[in-house]
Design a protein around this motif. Structure first.
Motif, PDB file in Angstrom:
ATOM      1  N   MET A 152       1.184  -1.189  -0.235  1.00 18.03           N
ATOM      2  CA  MET A 152       0.027  -0.118   0.221  1.00 18.03           C
ATOM      3  C   MET A 152       0.721   0.992  -0.058  1.00 18.03           C
ATOM      4  O   MET A 152       0.515   2.379  -0.674  1.00 18.03           O
ATOM      5  CB  MET A 152      -0.793   0.135   1.158  1.00 18.03           C
ATOM      6  CG  MET A 152      -1.660  -1.326   0.767  1.00 18.03           C
ATOM      7  SD  MET A 152      -2.719  -1.542   2.252  1.00 18.03           S
ATOM      8  CE  MET A 152      -3.700   0.183   3.312  1.00 18.03           C
ATOM      9  N   MET A 153       1.664   1.645   0.465  1.00 18.66           N
ATOM     10  CA  MET A 153       2.739   2.819   0.862  1.00 18.66           C
ATOM     11  C   MET A 153       3.984   2.175  -0.853  1.00 18.66           C
ATOM     12  O   MET A 153       3.648   4.020  -0.728  1.00 18.66           O
ATOM     13  CB  MET A 153       3.923   2.586   1.784  1.00 18.66           C
ATOM     14  CG  MET A 153       5.319   2.985   2.032  1.00 18.66           C
ATOM     15  SD  MET A 153       5.650   3.116   3.761  1.00 18.66           S
ATOM     16  CE  MET A 153       6.301   1.545   3.988  1.00 18.66           C
ATOM     17  N   TRP A 154       4.074   1.806  -1.243  1.00 11.53           N
ATOM     18  CA  TRP A 154       4.783   1.590  -2.215  1.00 11.53           C
ATOM     19  C   TRP A 154       3.723   2.309  -3.317  1.00 11.53           C
ATOM     20  O   TRP A 154       4.248   3.333  -4.389  1.00 11.53           O
ATOM     21  CB  TRP A 154       5.278   0.452  -2.436  1.00 11.53           C
ATOM     22  CG  TRP A 154       5.652  -0.041  -4.153  1.00 11.53           C
ATOM     23  CD1 TRP A 154       6.916   0.526  -4.123  1.00 11.53           C
ATOM     24  CD2 TRP A 154       4.860  -0.300  -5.564  1.00 11.53           C
ATOM     25  NE1 TRP A 154       7.217   0.515  -5.880  1.00 11.53           N
ATOM     26  CE2 TRP A 154       5.770  -0.455  -6.738  1.00 11.53           C
ATOM     27  CE3 TRP A 154       3.508  -0.644  -5.698  1.00 11.53           C
ATOM     28  CZ2 TRP A 154       5.634  -0.110  -7.483  1.00 11.53           C
ATOM     29  CZ3 TRP A 154       2.938  -1.229  -7.080  1.00 11.53           C
ATOM     30  CH2 TRP A 154       4.111  -1.373  -8.265  1.00 11.53           C
ATOM     31  N   ARG A 155       2.316   1.814  -3.212  1.00  9.13           N
ATOM     32  CA  ARG A 155       1.461   2.748  -4.346  1.00  9.13           C
ATOM     33  C   ARG A 155       1.405   3.546  -3.844  1.00  9.13           C
ATOM     34  O   ARG A 155       1.342   4.529  -4.980  1.00  9.13           O
ATOM     35  CB  ARG A 155      -0.027   1.941  -3.972  1.00  9.13           C
ATOM     36  CG  ARG A 155       0.156   0.366  -5.311  1.00  9.13           C
ATOM     37  CD  ARG A 155      -1.223  -0.247  -5.166  1.00  9.13           C
ATOM     38  NE  ARG A 155      -2.058  -0.039  -4.972  1.00  9.13           N
ATOM     39  CZ  ARG A 155      -3.767  -0.008  -5.419  1.00  9.13           C
ATOM     40  NH1 ARG A 155      -2.827  -1.570  -7.191  1.00  9.13           N
ATOM     41  NH2 ARG A 155      -4.569   0.368  -6.304  1.00  9.13           N
ATOM     42  N   ASP A 156       1.450   4.190  -3.220  1.00  7.29           N
ATOM     43  CA  ASP A 156       0.729   5.694  -2.495  1.00  7.29           C
ATOM     44  C   ASP A 156       1.882   6.615  -2.532  1.00  7.29           C
ATOM     45  O   ASP A 156       2.074   7.744  -3.527  1.00  7.29           O
ATOM     46  CB  ASP A 156       0.328   5.908  -0.714  1.00  7.29           C
ATOM     47  CG  ASP A 156      -0.713   5.710  -0.469  1.00  7.29           C
ATOM     48  OD1 ASP A 156      -1.642   5.585  -1.369  1.00  7.29           O
ATOM     49  OD2 ASP A 156      -0.842   5.802   0.270  1.00  7.29           O
TER      50      ASP A 156
END
Length: 315
Positions: A152-156
């Motif tokens: 999720m952090m990578w996508r954000d």
């Protein structure tokens, strides 16, 4: 043609305080996939209310007395009637709905800005956003959770980088708005499509087939008969979504589906309101016609997703 599938819009969980990773938006930003309700205006306007209010906000209006709804709507009519001729035209409705949409976006950004601008310098860095949103996870990466916060952090971060037009990984208000509401910005369309395909493309072949398309909206959960709208969506996929008829949607076809360039939300809603309320068919709405159909309007974007009717300070 009005379609009826549900809005597949849900929020990712809260990581720290009231902050959360970027919200997943409705898959489609046009007339279909709007509500779980059947669209039957002859019976009620639950479909319209949920389509533009959401289920929770639609329930709020079940407790607003009809006369109070009419009174507050009457005040809004004066604001919509820009030329003060005593009637509301389709263009005035369209203008008001677009303004309501803009207010909704700006209010969303304002609501989150102070949470993320930790050093109060008028900008939000990626580190500020990351630490506020994923602080608990960053402190304890091994914490027991059903969510893949690393992904999720990578996508954000990927979306933040696209929104950050000057490349310094520090967002001003315009860049942060693009980050939170990418569907409203031309340079963000590719990332919207990419995120959508990643979510729906379960077999990882880079396409969305019919099974994946339907599966994103509906699971049978043991039901014997699938809803009628599911059959409608199967037909929509075959006749309109899969333009080259190869049994799957590529990136361009997915873009046409979720961000159709030939569809105007505000215009469609204005036409719908006019059609439902113009009793004498003169192509414009009088105050009486609008108030007579208050049950339609309190569930439409014309009242700023209904919230305008609940703002006591305006009335």
């Amino acid at each position: 043609m009005m379609l009826r599938p549900l809005l597949m819009c849900f929020l990712l969980c809260v990581v720290s305080g009231d902050s959360k990773p970027t919200e997943k938006k409705p898959r489609v930003h046009h007339e279909d996939v709007l509500s779980r309700r059947e669209h039957d205006d002859k019976r009620n306007y639950d479909y319209d209310h949920e389509a533009f209010l959401g289920q929770d906000k639609a329930k709020t209006f079940e407790h607003l007395p009809p006369e109070e709804s009419r009174r507050r709507l009457s005040i809004i009519v004066d604001k919509i009637d820009r030329d003060r001729d005593g009637f509301v035209s389709e263009e005035e409705l369209k203008f008001w709905i677009k303004a309501s949409q803009r207010r909704h976006v700006l209010d969303s950004v304002d609501h989150q800005w102070t949470d993320f601008d930790v050093d109060e310098d008028g900008r939000i860095s990626w580190d500020e956003y990351k630490n506020v949103t994923y602080g608990s996870y960053l402190e304890d990466p091994q914490m027991d959770t059903e969510y893949n916060y690393t992904h999720m952090m990578w996508r954000d971060k990927r979306r933040f980088r696209v929104a950050d037009t000057d490349g310094d990984m520090i967002a001003d208000r315009q860049e942060f708005t693009a980050f939170l509401h990418p569907e409203d910005h031309q340079h963000m369309k590719d990332i919207v499509v990419q995120e959508t395909m990643e979510d729906i493309d379960k077999n990882g072949d880079g396409f969305i087939d019919l099974k994946e398309y339907i599966g994103d909206m509906y699971t049978s959960e043991g039901e014997e008969d699938e809803p009628e709208w599911v059959a409608t969506e199967r037909q929509q996929f075959s006749e309109f979504r899969d333009k080259n008829q190869d049994g799957k949607m590529d990136k361009d076809e997915t873009l046409d589906w979720i961000l159709p360039s030939d569809y105007d939300h505000a215009e469609a809603e204005a036409k719908h309101l006019l059609h439902e309320s113009d009793s004498n068919k003169d192509g414009r709405l009088s105050r009486k016609e609008i108030l007579d159909k208050y049950d339609v309007f309190v569930g439409s974007q014309v009242t700023d997703f209904g919230e305008a009717l609940l703002r006591h300070d305006e009335f």
